[in-house]
Design an enzyme around this catalytic site. Structure first.
Site: not given
Ligand code: GRF
Length: 204
Positions: A13, A90, A109
């Protein structure tokens, strides 16, 4: 125009929010590549819909982190990428990428770092009962969510919040703060007066 690569592992997202900001010219950059360690991730589907090139890989098909990061560096150079934008990627970034893109890797984050690093930051903050949490954009170093902070925005936890509504509020903050912060970096307007302002010089 500055070229970005977004790294994601899941939903994407934030990737989508950045692509929208670029399209609307709130972010004066081109997203040249999505790098994803899971070809099944929803982020990959979003990239296909947005016509953004994807490099996806499976870590287990390589001998080690250096091997897949070398391949990533090759793809980034081919695409002329200036800045790496982690958005839900990740994996810890290893020395191969850190050396090739020194001070040119940022992350978002979902907490006010240094509180609640690592996985499930929103859940950790919720469990602790904090009254204020938020989002942090920071430069990436070898640690887990430890590099110099570029920008933060607070999100108050309301009495009526559930974990779900807090998550939505934090995601909304992320989708606004990340493109804004990258635009400020591009304009070299962040970090004035910060002990980390030497980082600024390295953003082209
Ligand atoms: C977000 O909350 C970001 O801060 C964290 O992982 C999440 C990723 O969400 N590092 P998305 O894949 O961008 O929806």
């Amino acid at each position: 125009m500055m070229k970005l690569a977004v790294f994601a592992s899941g939903s994407g997202s934030n990737f989508q929010a950045l692509a929208l900001a670029a399209k609307e010219e709130r972010l004066q950059a081109e997203i040249a590549l999505l790098v994803c360690d899971n070809s099944e991730a929803y982020a990959v589907k979003r990239a296909e819909q947005l016509n953004i090139p994807v490099f996806s890989f499976r870590a287990r098909e390589y001998d080690n982190k250096a091997a897949f990061e070398n391949e990533i560096v090759e793809k980034l150079k081919e695409a002329g990428v200036d800045l790496i934008v982690l958005a839900g990627y990740m994996r810890l970034i290893g020395p191969t990428l850190l050396n090739a893109f020194e001070k040119q890797i940022i992350n978002i984050h979902p907490s006010l770092l240094p509180a609640f690093p690592g996985k499930n930051a929103i859940g950790q903050a919720w469990e602790k009962g904090v009254k204020i949490t938020g989002v942090t954009v920071h430069f990436v170093d070898e640690g887990m969510d430890t590099g110099p902070i570029i920008a933060q925005e607070a999100v108050a936890v309301k009495k009526t919040d559930s974990l779900q509504s807090l998550t939505l509020a934090i995601q909304a903050a992320e989708h606004r703060v990340y493109p804004e912060t990258i635009q400020l970096l591009i304009e070299k307007r962040t970090l004035e007066g910060s002990p980390y302002n030497d980082h600024q010089a390295s953003i082209n």
